[in-house]
Design an enzyme around this catalytic site. Structure first.
Site, PDB file in Angstrom:
ATOM      1  N   THR A   1       0.833  -1.206   0.000  1.00 45.33           N
ATOM      2  CA  THR A   1       0.000   0.000   0.000  1.00 45.33           C
ATOM      3  C   THR A   1       0.869   1.259   0.000  1.00 45.33           C
ATOM      4  O   THR A   1       1.999   1.230   0.463  1.00 45.33           O
ATOM      5  CB  THR A   1      -0.844  -0.051   1.283  1.00 45.33           C
ATOM      6  OG1 THR A   1      -1.748  -1.114   1.139  1.00 45.33           O
ATOM      7  CG2 THR A   1      -1.570   1.233   1.595  1.00 45.33           C
TER       8      THR A   1
ATOM      9  N   GLY B   1      -0.379  -2.432   6.262  1.00 41.55           N
ATOM     10  CA  GLY B   1      -0.235  -3.688   6.983  1.00 41.55           C
ATOM     11  C   GLY B   1      -1.466  -4.545   6.797  1.00 41.55           C
ATOM     12  O   GLY B   1      -2.262  -4.328   5.879  1.00 41.55           O
TER      13      GLY B   1
ATOM     14  N   ARG C   1     -13.915  -7.484  -0.791  1.00 37.69           N
ATOM     15  CA  ARG C   1     -13.232  -7.256   0.494  1.00 37.69           C
ATOM     16  C   ARG C   1     -12.727  -5.812   0.556  1.00 37.69           C
ATOM     17  O   ARG C   1     -12.135  -5.306  -0.371  1.00 37.69           O
ATOM     18  CB  ARG C   1     -12.057  -8.226   0.615  1.00 37.69           C
ATOM     19  CG  ARG C   1     -11.218  -8.084   1.910  1.00 37.69           C
ATOM     20  CD  ARG C   1     -10.007  -7.207   1.709  1.00 37.69           C
ATOM     21  NE  ARG C   1      -9.114  -7.207   2.875  1.00 37.69           N
ATOM     22  CZ  ARG C   1      -8.061  -6.416   3.005  1.00 37.69           C
ATOM     23  NH1 ARG C   1      -7.767  -5.553   2.057  1.00 37.69           N
ATOM     24  NH2 ARG C   1      -7.311  -6.473   4.077  1.00 37.69           N
ATOM     25  N   VAL C   2     -12.993  -5.167   1.656  1.00 31.87           N
ATOM     26  CA  VAL C   2     -12.501  -3.806   1.846  1.00 31.87           C
ATOM     27  C   VAL C   2     -11.538  -3.813   3.030  1.00 31.87           C
ATOM     28  O   VAL C   2     -11.845  -4.370   4.083  1.00 31.87           O
ATOM     29  CB  VAL C   2     -13.667  -2.821   2.114  1.00 31.87           C
ATOM     30  CG1 VAL C   2     -13.141  -1.435   2.444  1.00 31.87           C
ATOM     31  CG2 VAL C   2     -14.596  -2.767   0.897  1.00 31.87           C
ATOM     32  N   GLY C   3     -10.363  -3.234   2.817  1.00 31.68           N
ATOM     33  CA  GLY C   3      -9.357  -3.209   3.879  1.00 31.68           C
ATOM     34  C   GLY C   3      -9.445  -1.948   4.721  1.00 31.68           C
ATOM     35  O   GLY C   3     -10.457  -1.236   4.714  1.00 31.68           O
ATOM     36  N   ASP C   4      -8.368  -1.680   5.430  1.00 31.08           N
ATOM     37  CA  ASP C   4      -8.346  -0.514   6.324  1.00 31.08           C
ATOM     38  C   ASP C   4      -8.075   0.796   5.592  1.00 31.08           C
ATOM     39  O   ASP C   4      -8.449   1.868   6.082  1.00 31.08           O
ATOM     40  CB  ASP C   4      -7.254  -0.697   7.393  1.00 31.08           C
ATOM     41  CG  ASP C   4      -5.871  -0.843   6.755  1.00 31.08           C
ATOM     42  OD1 ASP C   4      -5.736  -1.624   5.796  1.00 31.08           O
ATOM     43  OD2 ASP C   4      -4.929  -0.169   7.206  1.00 31.08           O
TER      44      ASP C   4
ATOM     45  N   GLY D   1      -4.753  -5.365   6.966  1.00 29.31           N
ATOM     46  CA  GLY D   1      -5.867  -4.443   7.146  1.00 29.31           C
ATOM     47  C   GLY D   1      -6.898  -4.842   8.181  1.00 29.31           C
ATOM     48  O   GLY D   1      -7.442  -3.988   8.890  1.00 29.31           O
TER      49      GLY D   1
END
Ligand code: ASP
Length: 341
Positions: free
Chosen positions: A202, A254, A230-233, A256
Site C-alpha cells: 500500500t 499492513g 473485500r474492503v481493507g483498512d 488491514g
C-alpha cells in the site's frame, strides 16, 4: 508464524522553525512487510528509492509553493499509484477472481473533512476519486460501481481493469491460487512462499503545510487473492487514515483486518490528543505493543503540528521517505531503522 524482530524507527525529527517561514513537511510510505536485502536486487532497491524520492518531491513542491497539505498528499500518492512498483493503482494486486479492486482515502486535519472510495475497478488514480468525494459530494465513502461512476462524472480518467495488471502481480496471484486454492490462511501462504512480503505494498502520505494544517491519505490494491468485495483498512477513516490538526495525521500499511479492528490511525491521534502522549509514544504503543501482541503486522507514518515526523513498523522493512523544510533533499529508507539516506 512468528513476527520477525520488531523494528522501530522513531525519527523524532522536529522541524526547527525559522524566523521567516512556517515549517512544512511530508512523509510517505510504500508498504511494510518482510522487506529484506536478500529479497531485492540492488537495481530494484535503487529504482524503489528513486520513485519514493520522486513522490516525496512531488508533494514537497506543492508545500514549498504554499499549497494545501491535502494537495501535497495526493501529488505524492499519484506518483506511487502510477508506478508499477507499488500495490496501488498500476501494479495493484489481483483479487481471487483475477481482477483489481482499489481502495483509497484522504482526510484533512483542519476541519475533519474526509473522502474515500472502496473497491473501484476503473478509476486510474483512486486517491483523486477520494479527494473528489471529499470536496464535491456530501458523502465520506463511495464504493464499487457508484464510486467509479462518480469519479467518471468528476472527469477523472477511467481505464480498463486490465490496465492495472503487471506480470509480477499476476504471477503472484497464480502462485497463491495454485498453492492456497483461493484461501488466505496463514499456513497456506507460508507454504506458497507468499507470506508477508507479498501481501502488502500500500502507499500513503502525510503532510503539514505552511498554513499549519495536516492531511493524510492512503491508496491500495488490498491483499493478494482477496475475496472480491473485500474492503481493507486503507479507505476506512480512523483505521488506515486519520488527520486532525488538534493531534496528528497518520497513514497506515499492513494487515488491514487488524488495522480496522484496532482503529489504528485514530487510536494514535486520540492518545496524542487526550492522553497527551508524544507522537512517538502513541505510535509505539499501538504498533509495537497492541498490534504486536496479536501479530498484526504493519506500520504507520505520522506527523504532528510541530512537524515531528514518525515512522514505526513491526515488520522487517517499510518503504518510506520524507523531507522537511529544513532538508535540501528527500531521504528514503527500505529496510530496518537507520537505513535512511
Ligand atoms: N492495509 C492494506 C489492506 O489490508 C494492505 C497493505 O497495507 O499493503 O488492504
Amino acid at each position: 508464524m512468528r513476527l520477525l524482530d520488531f523494528l522501530v524507527l522513531l525519527l523524532g525529527w522536529t522541524i526547527m522553525s525559522t524566523a521567516t517561514a512556517a515549517p512544512f513537511a511530508i512523509i510517505i510510505h510504500g508498504g511494510a512487510g518482510t522487506i529484506t536485502r536478500d529479497k531485492l536486487t540492488e537495481n530494484k532497491a535503487r529504482e524503489i528509492r528513486q520513485t519514493l524520492a520522486r513522490a516525496v518531491n512531488a508533494g514537497y513542491q506543492v508545500l514549498e509553493q504554499g499549497g494545501r497539505a491535502e494537495d501535497a498528499v495526493t501529488a505524492a500518492i499519484v506518483v506511487m499509484e502510477d508506478s508499477p512498483l507499488f500495490n496501488a493503482g498500476k501494479g495493484a494486486v489481483f483479487t481471487a477472481d483475477g481482477r483489481h479492486e482499489l481502495d483509497a482515502s484522504l482526510m484533512r486535519g483542519q476541519d475533519l473533512q474526509a473522502g474515500a472510495v472502496a473497491a473501484v475497478r476503473h478509476t486510474r488514480n483512486p486517491i483523486l476519486a477520494a479527494q473528489a468525494v471529499m470536496e464535491h459530494s456530501p458523502h465520506v465513502m463511495l464504493a464499487g460501481d457508484g464510486a467509479d461512476q462518480f469519479a467518471r462524472e468528476q472527469g477523472l480518467e477511467q481505464v480498463e481493469n486490465s490496465w492495472f495488471d503487471t506480470p509480477y502481480r499476476k504471477a503472484q496471484w497464480q502462485k497463491a491460487r495454485q498453492t492456497a486454492s483461493q484461501s488466505l490462511s496463514e499456513e497456506l501462504l507460508d507454504d506458497a512462499g507468499l507470506h508477508k512480503d507479498d501481501k502488502f505494498g500500500t502507499v500513503g502520505a502525510v503532510a503539514l503545510d505552511q498554513h499549519g494544517h495536516l492531511a493524510a491519505g492512503t491508496s491500495t490494491g488490498g491483499m493478494t487473492n482477496k475475496h472480491y468485495g473485500r474492503v481493507g483498512d486503507s479507505p476506512i477513516i480512523g483505521a488506515g487514515t486519520y488527520a486532525d490538526d488538534r493531534s496528528c495525521a497518520v497513514s497506515a500499511t499492513g494487515h488491514g483486518e487488524f488495522f480496522i479492528r484496532y482503529t489504528v490511525a485514530h487510536d494514535i491521534c486520540a492518545r496524542v490528543r487526550y492522553r497527551k502522549e508524544s507522537l512517538e509514544q502513541a505510535a509505539e504503543q499501538v504498533i509495537m505493543q497492541a498490534l504486536k501482541a496479536v501479530h498484526g503486522e504493519g506500520g504507520i507514518i505520522a506527523l504532528d503540528k510541530q512537524g515531528k515526523l514518525v515512522a514505526v513498523f513491526n515488520t522487517a522493512g517499510m518503504y518510506r521517505g520524507w523531507r522537511t523544510s529544513q532538508q535540501a533533499a528527500a531521504v528514503t529508507g527500505i529496510y530496518e531503522a537507520g537505513d535512511e539516506r
